[in-house]
Motif scaffolding. Structure first.
Motif, PDB file in Angstrom:
ATOM      1  N   MET A 184       0.822  -1.225   0.246  1.00  0.00           N
ATOM      2  CA  MET A 184      -0.145  -0.175   0.219  1.00  0.00           C
ATOM      3  C   MET A 184       0.801   1.272   0.076  1.00  0.00           C
ATOM      4  N   VAL A 185       0.431   2.282  -0.843  1.00  0.00           N
ATOM      5  CA  VAL A 185       1.596   3.595  -0.907  1.00  0.00           C
ATOM      6  C   VAL A 185       0.301   4.565  -0.595  1.00  0.00           C
ATOM      7  N   ILE A 186       0.717   5.356   0.297  1.00  0.00           N
ATOM      8  CA  ILE A 186      -0.109   6.754   0.585  1.00  0.00           C
ATOM      9  C   ILE A 186       0.865   7.844   0.107  1.00  0.00           C
ATOM     10  N   SER A 187       0.126   8.762  -0.915  1.00  0.00           N
ATOM     11  CA  SER A 187       0.835  10.078  -1.216  1.00  0.00           C
ATOM     12  C   SER A 187       0.102  11.260  -0.863  1.00  0.00           C
ATOM     13  N   LEU A 188       1.105  11.948  -0.211  1.00  0.00           N
ATOM     14  CA  LEU A 188       0.539  13.270   0.571  1.00  0.00           C
ATOM     15  C   LEU A 188       1.350  14.569  -0.138  1.00  0.00           C
ATOM     16  N   VAL A 189       0.559  15.597  -0.315  1.00  0.00           N
ATOM     17  CA  VAL A 189       1.219  16.737  -1.053  1.00  0.00           C
ATOM     18  C   VAL A 189       2.515  17.129  -0.144  1.00  0.00           C
ATOM     19  N   LYS A 203       6.843  12.454   1.042  1.00  0.00           N
ATOM     20  CA  LYS A 203       7.468  11.406   0.211  1.00  0.00           C
ATOM     21  C   LYS A 203       6.594  10.121   0.109  1.00  0.00           C
ATOM     22  N   SER A 204       6.459   9.397  -1.051  1.00  0.00           N
ATOM     23  CA  SER A 204       5.544   8.222  -1.104  1.00  0.00           C
ATOM     24  C   SER A 204       6.440   7.225  -0.737  1.00  0.00           C
ATOM     25  N   VAL A 205       6.112   6.378   0.207  1.00  0.00           N
ATOM     26  CA  VAL A 205       6.848   5.304   0.442  1.00  0.00           C
ATOM     27  C   VAL A 205       6.000   3.956   0.549  1.00  0.00           C
ATOM     28  N   SER A 206       6.377   2.642   0.039  1.00  0.00           N
ATOM     29  CA  SER A 206       5.915   1.432   0.084  1.00  0.00           C
ATOM     30  C   SER A 206       6.214   1.031   1.560  1.00  0.00           C
ATOM     31  N   ALA A 207       5.387   0.315   2.141  1.00  0.00           N
ATOM     32  CA  ALA A 207       5.672  -0.448   3.413  1.00  0.00           C
ATOM     33  C   ALA A 207       6.427  -1.864   2.972  1.00  0.00           C
ATOM     34  N   ALA A 215       1.812   7.321   6.829  1.00  0.00           N
ATOM     35  CA  ALA A 215       2.950   7.832   5.937  1.00  0.00           C
ATOM     36  C   ALA A 215       4.268   8.176   6.752  1.00  0.00           C
ATOM     37  N   VAL A 216       4.169   8.744   7.875  1.00  0.00           N
ATOM     38  CA  VAL A 216       5.404   9.079   8.517  1.00  0.00           C
ATOM     39  C   VAL A 216       6.103   7.898   9.088  1.00  0.00           C
ATOM     40  N   PHE A 217       5.245   6.865   9.593  1.00  0.00           N
ATOM     41  CA  PHE A 217       5.657   5.608  10.216  1.00  0.00           C
ATOM     42  C   PHE A 217       6.352   4.905   9.169  1.00  0.00           C
ATOM     43  N   LYS A 218       5.925   4.769   7.731  1.00  0.00           N
ATOM     44  CA  LYS A 218       6.533   4.076   6.724  1.00  0.00           C
ATOM     45  C   LYS A 218       7.888   5.036   6.419  1.00  0.00           C
ATOM     46  N   GLN A 219       7.956   5.897   6.433  1.00  0.00           N
ATOM     47  CA  GLN A 219       9.185   6.832   6.205  1.00  0.00           C
ATOM     48  C   GLN A 219      10.401   6.310   7.566  1.00  0.00           C
ATOM     49  N   ILE A 220       9.751   6.342   8.404  1.00  0.00           N
ATOM     50  CA  ILE A 220      10.726   6.131   9.550  1.00  0.00           C
ATOM     51  C   ILE A 220      11.095   4.647   9.407  1.00  0.00           C
ATOM     52  N   ALA A 221      10.340   3.751   8.951  1.00  0.00           N
ATOM     53  CA  ALA A 221      10.658   2.442   8.786  1.00  0.00           C
ATOM     54  C   ALA A 221      11.860   2.137   7.676  1.00  0.00           C
ATOM     55  N   ALA A 222      11.593   3.089   6.636  1.00  0.00           N
ATOM     56  CA  ALA A 222      12.409   3.084   5.428  1.00  0.00           C
ATOM     57  C   ALA A 222      13.597   3.508   5.886  1.00  0.00           C
ATOM     58  N   GLU A 223      13.781   4.502   6.563  1.00  0.00           N
ATOM     59  CA  GLU A 223      15.020   5.323   6.941  1.00  0.00           C
ATOM     60  C   GLU A 223      15.767   4.106   7.893  1.00  0.00           C
ATOM     61  N   ILE A 224      14.932   3.459   8.831  1.00  0.00           N
ATOM     62  CA  ILE A 224      15.603   2.362   9.624  1.00  0.00           C
ATOM     63  C   ILE A 224      16.445   1.370   8.710  1.00  0.00           C
ATOM     64  N   ARG A 225      15.736   1.006   7.765  1.00  0.00           N
ATOM     65  CA  ARG A 225      16.098  -0.168   7.040  1.00  0.00           C
ATOM     66  C   ARG A 225      17.292   0.419   5.980  1.00  0.00           C
ATOM     67  N   GLN A 226      17.651   1.677   5.785  1.00  0.00           N
ATOM     68  CA  GLN A 226      18.532   2.343   5.113  1.00  0.00           C
ATOM     69  C   GLN A 226      19.727   2.593   6.032  1.00  0.00           C
ATOM     70  N   ASP A 242      12.202   8.359  18.759  1.00  0.00           N
ATOM     71  CA  ASP A 242      12.633   9.788  18.710  1.00  0.00           C
ATOM     72  C   ASP A 242      11.841  10.628  17.542  1.00  0.00           C
ATOM     73  N   THR A 243      11.950   9.887  16.394  1.00  0.00           N
ATOM     74  CA  THR A 243      11.794  10.550  14.793  1.00  0.00           C
ATOM     75  C   THR A 243      10.042  10.444  15.046  1.00  0.00           C
ATOM     76  N   LEU A 244       9.513   9.434  15.577  1.00  0.00           N
ATOM     77  CA  LEU A 244       8.050   9.740  15.613  1.00  0.00           C
ATOM     78  C   LEU A 244       7.503  10.579  16.522  1.00  0.00           C
ATOM     79  N   LYS A 245       8.172  11.007  17.401  1.00  0.00           N
ATOM     80  CA  LYS A 245       7.724  12.165  18.581  1.00  0.00           C
ATOM     81  C   LYS A 245       8.086  13.277  17.623  1.00  0.00           C
TER      82      LYS A 245
END
Length: 158
Positions: free
Chosen positions: A1-6, A9-13, A73-84, A129-132
């Motif tokens: 699932m992809v969520i895109s907001l103005v 950044k669009s990120v797939s889980a 969308a923020v949670f997905k971005q955090i997970a993607a940054e963790i994986r990077q 920390d990033t979520l907050k």
């Protein structure tokens, strides 16, 4: 699932990630199971709960609200940054509760599964920390004021 907001950044889980906002009580056991994997040498789980005090006042209860599509969308971005950053991470689990929460109830659970404990600890701390700082989640504190009256105020969780 992809969520895109103005402006977002669009990120797939990742298929191993579990990213949830719910009104239901959170379960440490469920989140732990969702982070579990035979490749893990560590699962670090962080539990945030409602405490009975804030800035010198006695807290009665909290109410959480979130702008859910953007928060996920923020949670997905955090997970993607963790994986990077920590490429061996097997699972990222972020569950946040909304609605009325009483003293002692869990408001957020984060679990990170990884082959090594150091990376699991670092990634889990990065997640909370990033979520907050980024997630559009607010809490309203209900507390006793200085003269004993019941007061409330909204606080952005970041």
């Amino acid at each position: 699932m992809v969520i895109s907001l103005v402006g977002a950044k669009s990120v797939s889980a990742h298929p191993n990630d579990q990213l949830v906002i719910t009104i239901a009580p959170l379960s440490v056991e469920e989140v732990y199971k969702q982070a579990d994997d035979a490749a893990n040498g560590a699962i670090v789980l962080m539990s945030g709960m409602v405490r009975n005090n804030s800035e010198g006042f006695s807290v009665l209860h909290l109410e959480y609200q979130a702008y859910e599509p953007m928060a996920i969308a923020v949670f997905k971005q955090i997970a993607a940054e963790i994986r990077q950053t920590w490429t061996d991470v097997t699972h990222v689990v972020i569950h946040h509760r909304v609605g009325r929460l009483e003293i002692g109830e869990i408001s957020v659970l984060i679990a990170v599964g990884c082959p090594h404990r150091k990376e699991a600890f670092e990634a889990c701390q990065y997640a909370i920390d990033t979520l907050k700082h980024r997630a559009p989640i607010w809490k309203k504190e209900f507390y006793y004021g200085k003269t004993g009256e019941v007061c409330s105020s909204w606080v952005k969780c970041c």
